[in-house]
Design an enzyme around this catalytic site. Structure first.
Site, PDB file in Angstrom:
ATOM      1  N   ASP A  40       0.811  -1.223   0.000  1.00  0.00           N
ATOM      2  CA  ASP A  40       0.000   0.000   0.000  1.00  0.00           C
ATOM      3  C   ASP A  40       0.842   1.270   0.000  1.00  0.00           C
ATOM      4  OD1 ASP A  40       1.017  -0.149   2.536  1.00  0.00           O
ATOM      5  OD2 ASP A  40      -0.887   0.182   3.576  1.00  0.00           O
ATOM      6  N   GLU A  42       3.369   2.007   2.219  1.00  0.00           N
ATOM      7  CA  GLU A  42       4.008   2.325   3.492  1.00  0.00           C
ATOM      8  C   GLU A  42       5.513   2.050   3.427  1.00  0.00           C
ATOM      9  OE1 GLU A  42       2.163   0.297   6.701  1.00  0.00           O
ATOM     10  OE2 GLU A  42       0.241   1.330   6.472  1.00  0.00           O
ATOM     11  N   HIS A 133      15.962  28.684   6.945  1.00  0.00           N
ATOM     12  CA  HIS A 133      15.327  29.881   6.388  1.00  0.00           C
ATOM     13  C   HIS A 133      15.150  30.955   7.448  1.00  0.00           C
ATOM     14  CE1 HIS A 133      13.084  32.169   3.481  1.00  0.00           C
ATOM     15  NE2 HIS A 133      12.042  32.252   4.290  1.00  0.00           N
ATOM     16  N   ASP A 177      15.601  40.821  -1.170  1.00  0.00           N
ATOM     17  CA  ASP A 177      14.477  41.396  -0.430  1.00  0.00           C
ATOM     18  C   ASP A 177      14.994  41.918   0.906  1.00  0.00           C
ATOM     19  OD1 ASP A 177      14.731  39.097   1.230  1.00  0.00           O
ATOM     20  OD2 ASP A 177      13.325  38.014  -0.046  1.00  0.00           O
ATOM     21  N   LYS A 200      10.999  45.580  -2.834  1.00  0.00           N
ATOM     22  CA  LYS A 200       9.888  45.157  -3.680  1.00  0.00           C
ATOM     23  C   LYS A 200       8.569  45.679  -3.103  1.00  0.00           C
ATOM     24  CE  LYS A 200      10.613  40.864  -3.109  1.00  0.00           C
ATOM     25  NZ  LYS A 200      10.498  39.400  -3.191  1.00  0.00           N
TER      26      LYS A 200
END
Length: 321
Positions: A40, A42, A133, A177, A200
């Site tokens: 399935d 998994e 990030h 940015d 921006k």
């Protein structure tokens, strides 16, 4: 070695080439395991050797397919914990879901925190990653997080590649940015040059109007290096490059630690005025997303040294000094 435990390295399926590079750097073979699927879909993992009492490192960036790779990492960590490994260290060169680090608007999840919880409760004792990030994601964990960076590696490349322009003070580091200004400033210090910022602003009066951009800083006639942590669809970086060129930049280059490069990223990069885009190899770039403009530098030696220091209980912070 001070912990008195054997060091074992296991690789997930996300980036086996990266794991091989770390293995060669440490002169330690990758440990044997079997990954399989149930009918399935998994995920199953079976370890082919003992890890009892070992200091285990699982190398698995959580890049695309991100959900599959995160689940495999969790299953591997659980298998090792249940096999009595002394320490389970997750080496995650690229940490997926890091961009969802806060509620930007009501009724949104903070998925970076959710992933941190899953790793912690899944049996991981330490995380080694690079260029999150948002740096505050380290605080989402209740376990140690060693935060490495690819910025030095990228800066060294440009020191050699643009040596003549740097000597004439013709290079400017540019943040695409406002949110990336701190990163660009650190990169500029490494190159001993100054920075500029792309400001921006989107028009909300008319739908589907392109972004209006201003450039803060002296860029006319200079060689620009756009610096970011992640390049995904490449929209931000390519629009920034076009804005720099329109306002008088002589040449435009770009670099980032993580080459997500999803969707139309390749086409945008090839059509842009960017001469070359440099990444580290935290994420594998499939053949269909490669371009003559795209180049990868290996950050594997940095991760290998971090693994060695963690195992021998030496300082990691000194690597960034």
């Amino acid at each position: 070695m001070s912990r008195g435990n054997s060091l074992k390295i296991f690789s997930g399926d996300a980036h086996p080439e990266f794991s091989e590079r770390i293995s060669r750097e440490l002169n330690i073979p990758l440990s044997s395991q079997r990954h399989y699927r149930f009918s399935d879909g998994e995920i199953g993992v079976s370890l082919n050797e003992t890890v009892r009492g070992s200091d285990v490192f699982i190398i698995q960036p959580t890049c695309a397919p991100v959900n599959e790779n995160i689940m495999q990492l969790l299953i591997m960590a659980d298998a090792m914990k249940r096999a009595s490994a002394s320490y389970v260290n997750a080496v995650i060169p690229y940490f997926g879901y890091a961009r969802q680090d806060r509620k930007a608007k009501p009724r949104e999840p903070i998925t970076a925190k959710l992933i941190a919880n899953l790793l912690t409760h899944g049996g991981v004792d330490r995380v080694i990653t690079a260029d999150l990030h948002a740096g505050q994601i380290q605080g989402f964990f209740d376990i140690p997080v060693d935060h490495l960076t690819g910025m030095k590696l990228l800066a060294e490349y440009f020191k050699d590649f643009l040596a003549d322009e740097l000597s004439r003070n013709e290079v400017v580091v540019v943040s695409p940015d406002v949110g990336g200004v701190a990163r660009a400033r650190k990169f500029a210090v490494m190159l001993d040059t100054d920075i500029a910022i792309v400001d921006k602003r989107r028009s909300y009066d008319v739908a589907n109007v392109s972004e209006v951009m201003d450039i803060v800083g002296n860029i006319r006639g200079r060689t620009a290096i756009l610096v970011d942590d992640i390049i995904d669809t490449a929209g931000t970086i390519c629009h920034a490059a076009d804005g720099l060129k329109e306002r008088g930049c002589a040449r435009v280059f770009a670099c980032a630690t993580h080459a997500v490069l999803s969707g139309v990223a390749k086409a945008r990069i090839e059509e842009s005025c960017i001469e070359k885009m440099i990444f580290t190899d935290t994420i594998p770039i499939p053949e269909d997303r490669r371009s003559d403009k795209i180049m990868q530098l290996s950050i594997a030696p940095i991760f290998a040294e971090a693994i060695r220091r963690v195992h021998e209980e030496e300082s990691i912070s000194s690597m960034s000094e």
